[in-house]
Scaffold this active site. Structure first.
Site, PDB file in Angstrom:
ATOM      1  CD  GLU A  21      43.422  31.615  57.047  1.00  0.00           C
ATOM      2  OE1 GLU A  21      44.399  32.215  57.542  1.00  0.00           O
ATOM      3  OE2 GLU A  21      43.451  31.012  55.959  1.00  0.00           O
ATOM      4  N   GLY A  61      49.358  38.072  47.698  1.00  0.00           N
ATOM      5  CA  GLY A  61      48.214  37.345  47.152  1.00  0.00           C
ATOM      6  C   GLY A  61      48.632  36.384  46.062  1.00  0.00           C
ATOM      7  CE1 TYR A  84      46.095  29.410  57.438  1.00  0.00           C
ATOM      8  CE2 TYR A  84      47.519  27.478  57.530  1.00  0.00           C
ATOM      9  CZ  TYR A  84      47.366  28.846  57.412  1.00  0.00           C
ATOM     10  OH  TYR A  84      48.459  29.655  57.266  1.00  0.00           O
ATOM     11  CE1 TYR A 103      57.980  41.791  44.359  1.00  0.00           C
ATOM     12  CE2 TYR A 103      58.236  44.168  44.037  1.00  0.00           C
ATOM     13  CZ  TYR A 103      58.473  42.859  43.623  1.00  0.00           C
ATOM     14  OH  TYR A 103      59.190  42.623  42.477  1.00  0.00           O
TER      15      TYR A 103
END
Length: 598
Positions: free
Chosen positions: A22, A115, A280, A133
């Site tokens: 990511e 988010g 990540y 949502y």
């Protein structure tokens, strides 16, 4: 390709754990350019199954959007991409635009998220005309695009900070899956036992889509604590016991932290619930690769060769609008971003025989397609890389530093050189030392196996060929001698032009293309993917001299007047030339011998 289909396809024949990376959207243009290079390097070294791009939402003023990053990853770098999409500050029109851009780039995977709260608020609130949502967003995407996009959702093995009831977290996750989610990417965690129990819980709750655990490398002690605190992440005692005593030693923290994460990942793999790791990267390169290396997940050299091999001498674009690409002019060999941008707006019926790069397209040569900046470096970075050259010898030194790997790029070369240049490195260095400045080149190859690690491309059962090619800047006072020598020579053909487009050539076929790379494979026609051709050369000439002008602007801004004058001289007193030696059988360096004699 859909992520789960790609993973299933791989795991049908291999028990090896797969992984993905990511990346987040950098805050500066230069950061974006550097990220492209890093993504490209990390892919070539490790072969992740896909990459994931975070959403640049919430009213950020960063100029480079997530959709542009995804489009470049798909179209230029050939990387399977998943794009985040959030509800935060996103009216429906903006969501529609993002989905359309992703669709047009060939992206087939979306991570649908509610988010985080807006930057100026501690509590999340929906925007007027937007969604509340992730479930709403999933339903909308499915309604608009059917099964084109595979949709991922977030999972919270530690629980969502806004929902203290574990049962509710399972309920909301099930609702997202029932709405159409195809896979789960989880929040970061360090407590493996807790994660495994969470996997058992969601399976028992009837959620059966793949779980991709989010793995956060440990690089510094401060970042480790901040990220864990921000996400309300449980830190096992043995982590703090080992990291706290060394917290002031960043290098040691990364070493010990890497080992802790490796142990955590191995336990995950051994649990049987996981066969994929989602890392990540935080846009860093070394820590993720260290984890993969110690887990034994990095590919072998043979796997890298197989994966990086292509039907053509460039990495295949995953943009469906480029699926028929068969030919590229050699002039953009070291500028793939510029070339793809230049040709990105062509309609399919404008490619004769599906060939990109054919100058008969009326759209060919539009520099506006490349954006306003052709040099992929900021003014500050230009100075760091290339300083302020004041003499022609300084230009020579810059080019030779690039040829020998001391520089990763030049104003007109976006990408580092590979080992192809080794075959003629002494000759190239010698020309630059004699103030004939080399721009692009390839050696002659007379039938090397197509699986060769340096020169190979296409199916592994064939042979590839190349004509020796050289593009360079020649002092104008040497051009008459070059023209006289090559006037009646059909073995060595050339184009030469000054910045005003005054063209000289001895090509016998006018504007017809001259194939300089081709391949012979059993049961197939001859494949000729790389060409030299007049109209595209003139389009490249426009781009090249504009690059010089942009370089001058960075120098003017820093009052480097002597350097500006030098680049004026380079534009006015030199001509841009390319020569092809059509005798690919000969081992002689006829082009270099000719230029040395001028």
């Amino acid at each position: 390709m859909h992520i789960t289909e790609k993973l299933d396809e791989y795991h049908e024949t291999s028990i090896k754990t797969t992984f993905s990376f990511e990346y987040f959207v950098p805050k500066t243009t230069q950061g974006v350019q550097n990220l492209y290079d890093r993504m490209d390097r990390m892919f070539a070294a490790s072969l992740p199954k896909f990459i994931d791009i975070t959403w640049n939402g919430g009213g950020s003023s960063v100029s480079q959007t997530s959709t542009e990053l995804v489009a470049t990853a798909q179209s230029v770098l050939g990387l399977e991409s998943c794009m985040h999409l959030t509800c935060t500050n996103m009216p429906i029109q903006q969501i529609d635009d993002a989905l359309e851009n992703a669709y047009n780039s060939g992206c087939q995977n979306i991570l649908a998220l509610r988010g985080d709260p807006q930057h100026d608020s501690k509590q999340w609130t929906p925007i007027e005309g937007g969604f509340s949502y992730a479930t709403d967003l999933i339903t909308y995407i499915k309604a608009r695009y059917g099964d084109h996009f595979q949709i991922g959702v977030a999972g919270y093995p530690e629980g969502h900070p806004e929902e203290p009831v574990p049962e509710n977290n399972l309920k909301y996750l099930k609702e997202k899956v029932d709405a159409g989610a195809d896979f789960i990417i989880t929040q970061m965690f360090y407590n493996v036992d807790n994660f495994i129990q969470w996997c058992k819980d969601i399976r028992a709750y009837g959620i059966d889509v793949p779980i991709l655990p989010g793995i956060m490398p440990i690089t510094t002690y401060g970042a480790f604590l901040r990220r864990a605190t921000w996400g309300a992440i449980n830190i096992p005692k043995h982590f703090t016991d080992q990291l706290d005593p060394i917290k002031d030693d960043d290098e040691l923290v990364r070493e010990v932290g890497t080992q802790l994460v490796v142990q955590m990942c191995q336990k995950l793999i051994d649990s049987g619930y996981i066969n994929h790791l989602h890392i990540y990267t935080m846009n860093l390169e070394k820590a993720p690769l260290m984890i993969l290396e110690r887990l034994g997940l990095l590919p072998t050299e043979a796997e890298i060769i197989k994966q990086n091999s292509s039907k053509f001498p460039w990495r295949k674009s995953l943009n469906p609008n480029r699926k028929n690409e068969q030919v590229r002019p050699i002039f953009w060999k070291l500028r793939p971003y510029s070339y793809v941008a230049r040709t990105s707006q062509w309609a399919v019926d404008e490619f004769p025989n599906g060939r990109f790069g054919d100058s008969s397209s009326p759209a060919f040569g539009g520099l506006d397609l490349c954006g306003s900046q052709l040099i992929r470096q900021s003014a500050k970075k230009c100075l760091q890389l290339w300083d302020t050259p004041k003499t022609l010898n300084d230009i020579s030194s810059l080019i030779n530093n690039y040829l020998t790997g001391k520089l990763v790029c030049l104003p007109w070369c976006d990408t580092p050189l590979n080992h192809e240049v080794d075959m003629m490195l002494p000759q190239l260095l010698n020309l630059n030392n004699n103030l004939i400045f080399t721009i692009n080149s390839q050696p002659q190859i007379n039938g090397i196996r197509s699986n060769d690690i340096i020169h190979g491309w296409g199916p592994r059962d064939g042979f590839v060929y190349q004509k020796q090619y050289l593009e360079f800047l020649l002092p104008k006072n040497k051009l008459p001698s070059l023209e006289a020598t090559l006037a009646n020579n059909e073995i060595m053909t050339y184009f030469a032009t000054d910045k005003d487009g005054n063209l000289n050539s001895n090509h016998p076929n006018g504007s017809r293309a001259n194939a300089v790379t081709w391949g012979i494979f059993p049961g197939r026609e001859v494949v000729q993917p790389t060409i030299v051709e007049k109209i595209s050369f003139l389009a490249w000439k426009e781009e090249f001299y504009r690059i010089i002008e942009e370089w001058k602007l960075t120098l003017k801004d820093n009052e480097a007047n002597e350097s500006v004058a030098l680049l004026d001289s380079l534009s006015n007193d030199y001509v841009l030339v390319n020569i092809v030696d059509n005798d690919f059988i000969s081992k002689d360096d006829k082009i270099f011998d000719l230029l040395t004699s001028l």
